[in-house]
Design an enzyme around this catalytic site. Structure first.
Site, PDB file in Angstrom:
ATOM      1  N   THR A  81       0.841  -1.208   0.000  1.00  0.00           N
ATOM      2  CA  THR A  81       0.000   0.000   0.000  1.00  0.00           C
ATOM      3  C   THR A  81       0.871   1.251   0.000  1.00  0.00           C
ATOM      4  O   THR A  81       0.579   2.241  -0.676  1.00  0.00           O
ATOM      5  CB  THR A  81      -0.941   0.002   1.223  1.00  0.00           C
ATOM      6  OG1 THR A  81      -1.699  -1.205   1.233  1.00  0.00           O
ATOM      7  CG2 THR A  81      -1.889   1.186   1.180  1.00  0.00           C
ATOM      8  N   ASP A  84      -4.355  -2.668  -7.396  1.00  0.00           N
ATOM      9  CA  ASP A  84      -3.964  -3.306  -6.141  1.00  0.00           C
ATOM     10  C   ASP A  84      -4.536  -4.726  -6.081  1.00  0.00           C
ATOM     11  O   ASP A  84      -5.558  -5.015  -6.718  1.00  0.00           O
ATOM     12  CB  ASP A  84      -4.507  -2.471  -4.977  1.00  0.00           C
ATOM     13  CG  ASP A  84      -3.982  -2.931  -3.632  1.00  0.00           C
ATOM     14  OD1 ASP A  84      -2.978  -3.657  -3.600  1.00  0.00           O
ATOM     15  OD2 ASP A  84      -4.585  -2.553  -2.602  1.00  0.00           O
ATOM     16  N   GLU A  85      -3.890  -5.616  -5.321  1.00  0.00           N
ATOM     17  CA  GLU A  85      -4.365  -7.003  -5.118  1.00  0.00           C
ATOM     18  C   GLU A  85      -4.694  -7.673  -6.462  1.00  0.00           C
ATOM     19  O   GLU A  85      -5.742  -8.300  -6.634  1.00  0.00           O
ATOM     20  CB  GLU A  85      -5.612  -7.018  -4.213  1.00  0.00           C
ATOM     21  CG  GLU A  85      -5.405  -6.386  -2.848  1.00  0.00           C
ATOM     22  CD  GLU A  85      -4.620  -7.267  -1.883  1.00  0.00           C
ATOM     23  OE1 GLU A  85      -4.067  -8.288  -2.334  1.00  0.00           O
ATOM     24  OE2 GLU A  85      -4.548  -6.939  -0.702  1.00  0.00           O
ATOM     25  N   GLN A  95      -0.593 -15.331  -2.375  1.00  0.00           N
ATOM     26  CA  GLN A  95      -1.728 -15.033  -1.510  1.00  0.00           C
ATOM     27  C   GLN A  95      -3.051 -15.040  -2.270  1.00  0.00           C
ATOM     28  O   GLN A  95      -4.031 -14.430  -1.834  1.00  0.00           O
ATOM     29  CB  GLN A  95      -1.532 -13.673  -0.817  1.00  0.00           C
ATOM     30  CG  GLN A  95      -0.376 -13.638   0.160  1.00  0.00           C
ATOM     31  CD  GLN A  95      -0.364 -12.367   0.996  1.00  0.00           C
ATOM     32  OE1 GLN A  95      -1.149 -12.181   1.923  1.00  0.00           O
ATOM     33  NE2 GLN A  95       0.545 -11.467   0.657  1.00  0.00           N
ATOM     34  N   ARG A 102       0.335 -14.053   9.074  1.00  0.00           N
ATOM     35  CA  ARG A 102      -0.450 -13.122   9.908  1.00  0.00           C
ATOM     36  C   ARG A 102       0.267 -12.843  11.229  1.00  0.00           C
ATOM     37  O   ARG A 102      -0.054 -11.887  11.919  1.00  0.00           O
ATOM     38  CB  ARG A 102      -1.832 -13.695  10.229  1.00  0.00           C
ATOM     39  CG  ARG A 102      -2.771 -13.995   9.065  1.00  0.00           C
ATOM     40  CD  ARG A 102      -2.894 -12.871   8.091  1.00  0.00           C
ATOM     41  NE  ARG A 102      -1.973 -13.030   6.987  1.00  0.00           N
ATOM     42  CZ  ARG A 102      -1.596 -12.046   6.177  1.00  0.00           C
ATOM     43  NH1 ARG A 102      -2.048 -10.829   6.365  1.00  0.00           N
ATOM     44  NH2 ARG A 102      -0.759 -12.258   5.185  1.00  0.00           N
TER      45      ARG A 102
END
Length: 765
Positions: free
Chosen positions: A32, A216-217, A247, A610
């Protein structure tokens, strides 16, 4: 200067000039930050005006964060820029060009609930009963077609009539929405793509306007989203795609991880920039993540590293049962909180929602605050509330709130008007609903009578069944299981309902109730040392009280419980990844398909990354899930971890398969088994005494070449058919009479060990 805090690879990505770029951004690598800094750099270097930038992301939260960060770097009104989600940006373009898109200026958007209501109205117009075609089935069919970029006339006509029926309803839905000027979420993107496809002047306008397109993503884009992005490709546009193929975990939503490799080839990307420095996790955690994901073959490839310390080794614990697993996790959490960590900085992750129940129950008992992230706690879920309402009616047919909740759920032709008449009649006569319905006339009376008979039938069965069996019977008789099985995404709800059976099993054990005690049988509270209870208490009533107490306790802050899918994008000081067993994680349905297996491994990679400081991995040798005890081998993911970065806190499980039963240890035996007889389930659940379980295993060791069950002769090498596992061959037979077990080698599902008295096998000649 905002560029000073970038590492060399981040700086390289931010300052690329006049070339398409694919940024492979690992977990916790600052993607980001790179995206927003890239936009700020383009504006501040006067390479682009705010007007010439299009930035696309997936969630409103991410778009807002991007805008907030950008506002601190540039002196412009960032809200006027084209920064937003796919749906948000398509909506904006359609508002600007409604006429060209075949819409009036006041078109309205249907949210998911509105779409459901609209579909129900269409089915009613077509005189199609919801029992015949569930509204959500039609919604999923339409939305998935749109996400593939297909209008009703473009959907492939299959052989079965049902497919043709769905296509016709899709066409009717399209026409109705167009007539009423309505757009659902999937239509926003498809209509905008059509607009840019068929309106050449408009497409050229946006190709010339948006010189810089940032995504993004990117690994989460589906076919239509990628197609829509390519509409903006002109002669001198620059595309900047940021994503992480490791991911990509949303294929069930249509995400296509291959879009990243396609982008690299179609846009002739010269620079594949890898952001590999991780700013989140300690070294041992990252080494485990790298080693696990390296088992996947179809990846672009990167290796996370950190400049922080190695930290604690990843800890692994194998419990003998799921309840002991949950207790161990709760005890460890208590020690972590006592050492100064906030409860909300701890997360328990699991593969499926139904797994939350045993953790919720254990945390509740041990007074550890918790919160189910992005979802409802077990007893708050709609399907569980429906089931509890049925049970409340079984306990007391006069319970009006429960009756109103489920009298027409699943749908059984009792409409709102009939329910209103019933309530008015009950109020006027000052009687309850069940006494009022015989005074009604016509179809309403018949349908309500049929509903009441369902409850009475369950009550009759409950007189002779224990609580778990009563719940299982109720779920079938009420139609709840069948209702959710007809929904495309209803399997989670079905699993939750079956987990209610597990809750009942555990309840009997914890309250030390005799297992042959029927649901409606009165309890001798003094004998059971339950003096605090009022008289006239039966197991069902006691269980309903327990369910209400657990659902009524609300927590604002606490340990975070969530599925691994829900955890993506989040981070915690301490993470517990639970249920690491074959068939559960990796999921049984994905273990035999390479692409699906690689996604399961990506899911494990997401879960591992995580954790900031402490990572715990747990598995259980026996697990009561969906109302039955299963014995699974520990997950292959545990074998794939680097030994030097992990520490076992219990004896390490062996996952090796043997051709014969190992009679020395019930858990080595259970390591291969899939089901067990009920008499042993309770024994294992109530007692963890290894001597007893070993003795039980010895009793099972009596070998046979032939055994007769229900007039069927089962022999070694006999071919059999199971409705669940298909065709297979008996490899060995052990045990006596009703306890006899057969090891069967199934063609599609491998070796399973089944109880011959319960498995409902047919012999194939």
């Amino acid at each position: 200067m905002y560029l000073n805090n970038l590492n060399p690879h981040q700086l390289q990505a931010v300052t690329l000039i006049n070339e398409h770029a694919l940024i492979l951004a690992g977990a916790g690598s600052g993607k980001t930050k790179v995206l927003t800094t890239r936009i700020a750099w383009l504006i501040n270097q006067r390479l682009a005006s705010p007007y010439s930038i299009l930035a696309v992301t997936f969630t409103n939260k991410a778009a807002k964060e991007m805008q907030e960060r950008l506002a601190s770097m540039v002196d412009i009104n960032v809200k006027a820029m084209f920064i937003g989600t796919f749906h948000g940006l398509c909506h904006r373009i359609l508002r600007l060009h409604a006429k060209e898109a075949g819409l009036s200026n006041d078109f309205q958007i249907l949210d998911m609930q509105d779409q459901l209501s609209f579909i129900k109205k269409i089915l009613k117009e077509k005189d199609i009963d919801e029992d015949t075609l569930a509204p959500k089935t039609l919604i999923n069919f339409i939305n998935q077609a749109k996400e593939r970029g297909e209008r009703s006339h473009q959907v492939s006509m299959l052989q079965d009539k049902f497919n043709g029926k769905l296509i016709n309803l899709y066409k009717h839905y399209e026409d109705s929405c167009q007539k009423q000027n309505l757009l659902d979420f999937a239509e926003l993107l498809l209509r905008c793509d059509d607009l840019l496809t068929y309106n050449q002047a408009l497409r050229q306008h946006y190709q010339e306007r948006f010189k810089y397109i940032l995504i993004d993503e990117f690994q989460d884009t589906n076919t239509l989203q990628y197609t829509w992005l390519k509409r903006f490709r002109g002669l001198d546009n620059i595309f900047f795609a940021v994503g992480d193929d490791d991911q990509s975990i949303y294929s069930f939503r249509g995400a296509r991880v291959k879009n990243m490799r396609d982008f690299e080839q179609e846009f002739e990307v010269k620079h594949l920039v890898k952001l590999e420095q991780n700013y989140r996790s300690d070294g041992n955690i990252l080494k485990c993540a790298n080693t696990i994901i390296d088992y996947n073959s179809a990846r672009l490839g990167k290796n996370l590293f950190t400049q922080s310390s190695e930290g604690e080794k990843v800890k692994i614990y194998s419990a003998s049962s799921d309840s002991i697993e949950a207790s161990w996790v709760a005890q460890y959490i208590t020690s972590i909180i006592d050492s100064g960590t906030k409860a909300q900085d701890i997360a328990i992750l699991y593969r499926s929602n139904a797994q939350s129940r045993v953790f919720e129950h254990t945390l509740f008992k041990q007074h550890i605050p918790y919160k189910v992230y992005g979802g409802l706690r077990f007893f708050e879920r709609a399907e569980i509330k429906h089931a509890i309402a049925y049970l409340q009616l079984v306990d007391n047919l006069s319970q009006q709130v429960s009756m109103l909740r489920v009298i027409n759920f699943p749908p059984r032709g009792i409409g709102a008007k009939a329910i209103e008449q019933l309530q008015d009649l009950a109020n006027n006569l000052d009687i309850n609903l069940v006494d009022a319905y015989p005074h009604l006339q016509g179809k309403a009376r018949v349908n309500i009578h049929n509903f009441v008979e369902i409850i009475k039938d369950i009550q009759s069965q409950a007189m002779n069944l224990n609580l778990a069996d009563t719940i299982e019977y109720m779920l079938a008789k009420s139609g709840l299981i069948h209702h959710y099985e007809t929904e495309k995404e209803g399997q989670d709800r079905v699993n939750n309902l079956k987990e209610l059976i597990s809750a009942a099993h555990s309840f009997y054990i914890e309250e030390k109730l005799p297992h042959d005690c029927s649901s409606l049988g009165m309890l001798d509270t003094k004998e059971l040392e339950l003096e605090y209870l009022p008289p006239n208490v039966n197991p069902l009533r006691l269980f309903l009280s327990y369910a209400m107490l657990e659902s009524g306790e609300t927590q604002q802050q606490g340990v975070q419980l969530m599925t691994i899918h829900a955890s993506k994008g989040l981070e915690f000081d301490s993470v517990f990844i639970t249920g690491l067993e074959e068939g559960l994680f990796p999921n049984e349905g994905n273990a035999n398909n390479q692409d699906s297996m690689e996604e399961e491994r990506r899911l494990m990679y997401v879960a591992i990354t995580r954790a900031r400081k402490n990572l715990f991995l747990t598995c259980s040798q026996s697990r009561m899930l969906y109302g039955r005890i299963s014995f699974n081998r520990s997950s292959r993911f545990l074998d794939e971890l680097p030994v030097e970065n992990t520490k076992w806190l219990s004896p390490k499980n062996s996952r090796s398969k043997s051709n014969d039963f190992d009679n020395s240890d019930i858990y080595n035996y259970a390591d291969q088994a899939q089901t067990m007889p009920f008499w042993m389930q309770n024994k294992l659940k109530e007692k963890q005494d290894m001597n007893e379980t070993n003795a039980m295993a010895q009793k099972l060791a009596i070998k046979h070449t032939k055994i007769i069950q229900h007039d069927k002769i089962f022999k070694i090498n006999t071919n059999v058919f199971s409705t669940k596992f298909g065709e297979g061959t008996i490899v060995s037979i052990e045990g006596e009479s009703e306890k006899a077990l057969a090891k069967i080698r199934f063609k599609k599902h491998g070796d399973k060990i089944l109880n011959l008295a319960m498995a409902n096998l047919n012999v194939i000649d």
